[in-house]
Each structure stands twice: as C-alpha cells, then as structure tokens.
Design a protein around this motif. Structure first.
Motif, PDB file in Angstrom:
ATOM      1  N   UNK A  78       0.828  -1.202   0.000  1.00 50.67           N
ATOM      2  CA  UNK A  78       0.000   0.000   0.000  1.00 50.67           C
ATOM      3  C   UNK A  78       0.870   1.262   0.000  1.00 50.67           C
ATOM      4  N   UNK A  79       1.888   1.251   0.855  1.00 54.47           N
ATOM      5  CA  UNK A  79       2.750   2.421   0.958  1.00 54.47           C
ATOM      6  C   UNK A  79       3.475   2.683  -0.359  1.00 54.47           C
TER       7      UNK A  79
ATOM      8  N   UNK B 178       1.072   4.380  -8.023  1.00 57.31           N
ATOM      9  CA  UNK B 178       0.773   3.254  -8.908  1.00 57.31           C
ATOM     10  C   UNK B 178      -0.725   3.121  -9.199  1.00 57.31           C
ATOM     11  N   UNK B 179      -1.553   3.784  -8.394  1.00 57.90           N
ATOM     12  CA  UNK B 179      -2.996   3.744  -8.628  1.00 57.90           C
ATOM     13  C   UNK B 179      -3.374   4.470  -9.905  1.00 57.90           C
TER      14      UNK B 179
ATOM     15  N   UNK C  35      -0.410   6.060   4.648  1.00 60.17           N
ATOM     16  CA  UNK C  35      -0.805   5.939   6.056  1.00 60.17           C
ATOM     17  C   UNK C  35      -1.584   4.658   6.299  1.00 60.17           C
ATOM     18  N   UNK C  36      -2.460   4.274   5.362  1.00 62.13           N
ATOM     19  CA  UNK C  36      -3.157   3.004   5.544  1.00 62.13           C
ATOM     20  C   UNK C  36      -2.157   1.841   5.534  1.00 62.13           C
ATOM     21  N   UNK C  37      -1.141   1.951   4.697  1.00 62.83           N
ATOM     22  CA  UNK C  37      -0.095   0.936   4.695  1.00 62.83           C
ATOM     23  C   UNK C  37       0.611   0.856   6.036  1.00 62.83           C
ATOM     24  N   UNK C  38       0.882   2.010   6.636  1.00 66.88           N
ATOM     25  CA  UNK C  38       1.514   2.043   7.959  1.00 66.88           C
ATOM     26  C   UNK C  38       0.633   1.353   8.998  1.00 66.88           C
ATOM     27  N   UNK C  39      -0.660   1.629   8.961  1.00 66.98           N
ATOM     28  CA  UNK C  39      -1.588   1.014   9.914  1.00 66.98           C
ATOM     29  C   UNK C  39      -1.616  -0.502   9.734  1.00 66.98           C
TER      30      UNK C  39
END
Length: 272
Positions: free
Chosen positions: A168-169, A176-177, A201-205
């Motif tokens: 995600x990060x 890439x989206x 941030x979602x990747x971090x979570x």
C-alpha cells in the motif's frame, strides 16, 4: 442479441456494485479518520475502528437506512474484490507477486463481507459496545491459535498484513494507482496528493496491525493481537502521541477520500 444484452446488463451490475463498494469503504474510512482526529484532541471520546464507526452511523438521523446502504455497498465491494482475485481483472498474473496480490484481494473480500454482516446485525439489534475492530482481531487470532500449527498461522497473518501494508505504501508513494484511474488532469493536481498520503498511512496502519499478530504468535497469546483501535491506543501512548494520532487520523481520512474518488474515477474492468 439477447445474450449480448444479458452480458451488458451483467457487466453494468458489476460496475455499479464495485462503485458502491468503493464509496462505502470511503465513507467508513472518512468516519474512522474523523472520529480518531476528534479523539486525538479530546473531542470525541475513545478512538474507534471500523465497527465503532458503523455504530456511530446508527445513531445519526436515518441511521438504519444509511447503514443499510453501506452494508449493501460493502457486499458489493467484497464481490468486486473476489472477482478481481479470481478472474485477475487487473492482470496481476500467476507469478509469486501476482498471486500474493490476488490473495490479498481475496482476504479484503472476506474482511469486508464480515464488516457488512456486522453492519446488518446493527440494523436489527444495536450492538452497543462491540469492542471495535480490535475484538475482531483478537477473535481471529484466538481461533487460529486453536488450529493445527496455530502459532504459525497467526504469524503468517502478521507477515501478510505487513506485506500488504508495504505494498500500500509503495502504491501510494509511486502513485501506482494512476494506471487504474481515469481522472481529468485538473482533478489530479489536488486529488493525487490526497490519494498518495492516504495509501501510505493506511499501509503504515496495516504494518502495525501485522506486528501485533507477530507478537501474539511469538508470545502464544491471542490477546496481543489487535486492530485499528489498538493502533490508535499505541500511537497515543507514544511521545507526542496526540499529534501522531492526529497525523494518522488525517491519513485515514485521506484514504477515505481516495476510496470515494475511486468510486467515481476508477476503471472497472468487467472483461472476464
């Protein structure tokens, strides 16, 4: 001719459910981020995960109707994720990397169908204090621990979540989206920075949640597993925790906006 019309109707239905799904996911994350930001500055009580956010919807005017629409959208999102995983609509391929991504899509489908089920149960019987997403994580870890090689299964879930978080990060950092979006240039100028921040941030979570599962596996204690609610609590307990929590909350709010933008601008490939 009749078969062609049925195929067209089928594809239109998939597209509609996919867009409703992205919108529903967006609403959930906007609520999660907003509630966490309020909590960071002492305005919204305790920090809550996805289940807590859905409970808040129920208390709003026309809450049951709104929650019903969100539940239908989450089912649509789960259906779309399943199609992406099984039919490989985004052409990830059958290599190691592609299969990992597709497995993550399938896991996302399962997660969101469970969230939709939770929303449906709230409509018919208010669940009060559900323990948020953390209770769900502990329940999953506890169930896995009871299976053969349970400790390793819990550790595997942790590693998978960390891998998904890193992906995600990277997706956000490298934009890439973009290859899946059909968005006007003028909209990209303000939307892409929001999307990138939200994905990172979602990747971090995800990575932090994965680390909880690895700790649970190492200590053979499912109570060490946690979800978004535990992430918020951990961040809040750190030095400058209030600001850390506010920063992550803003990122999750941004991810919600990314999902809402995806509902409008993402290319939905229904060629299967």
């Amino acid at each position: 001719m009749a078969n062609r019309m049925r195929n067209t109707d089928h594809r239109d239905a998939i597209t509609l459910f996919a867009r409703m799904g992205y919108a529903s996911r967006g609403i959930v994350y906007v609520l999660i981020g907003g509630l966490a930001a309020l909590a960071a500055f002492g305005q919204g009580g305790q920090t809550e995960g996805s289940r807590g956010a859905l409970e808040r919807v129920l208390t709003a005017p026309f809450g049951k109707s709104m929650l019903g629409l969100i539940a239908v959208g989450l089912v649509g999102y789960a259906m779309w994720r399943t199609i992406q995983a099984v039919k490989d609509t985004d052409h990830h391929g059958n290599g190691g990397k592609g299969l990992t991504i597709r497995a993550g899509l399938l896991a996302s489908a399962i997660t969101h169908i469970l969230l939709a089920f939770f929303a449906a149960t709230l409509i018919f019987q208010f669940a009060g204090s559900s323990g948020g997403s953390g209770g769900g994580s502990k329940g999953v870890a506890s169930w896995l621990m009871q299976q053969p090689f349970g400790r390793w299964l819990v550790g595997g879930v942790g590693l998978t979540l960390i891998s998904v978080g890193i992906a995600h990060a990277i997706k956000g950092y490298k934009s890439k989206f973009d290859k899946h979006f059909s968005m006007p240039i003028q909209t990209q100028r303000w939307a892409y920075p929001i999307c990138r921040f939200g994905l990172v941030i979602r990747g971090l979570v995800f990575a932090i949640v994965g680390s909880f599962f690895i700790i649970a596996a190492y200590q053979i204690n499912p109570n060490e597993a946690g979800g978004m609610r535990e992430v918020f609590s951990t961040l809040r307990s750190q030095p400058f925790g209030q600001w850390l929590l506010a920063f992550v909350a803003l990122g999750l709010f941004a991810f919600g906006l990314y999902s809402l933008l995806a509902a409008v601008y993402r290319r939905i490939n229904t060629e299967m």
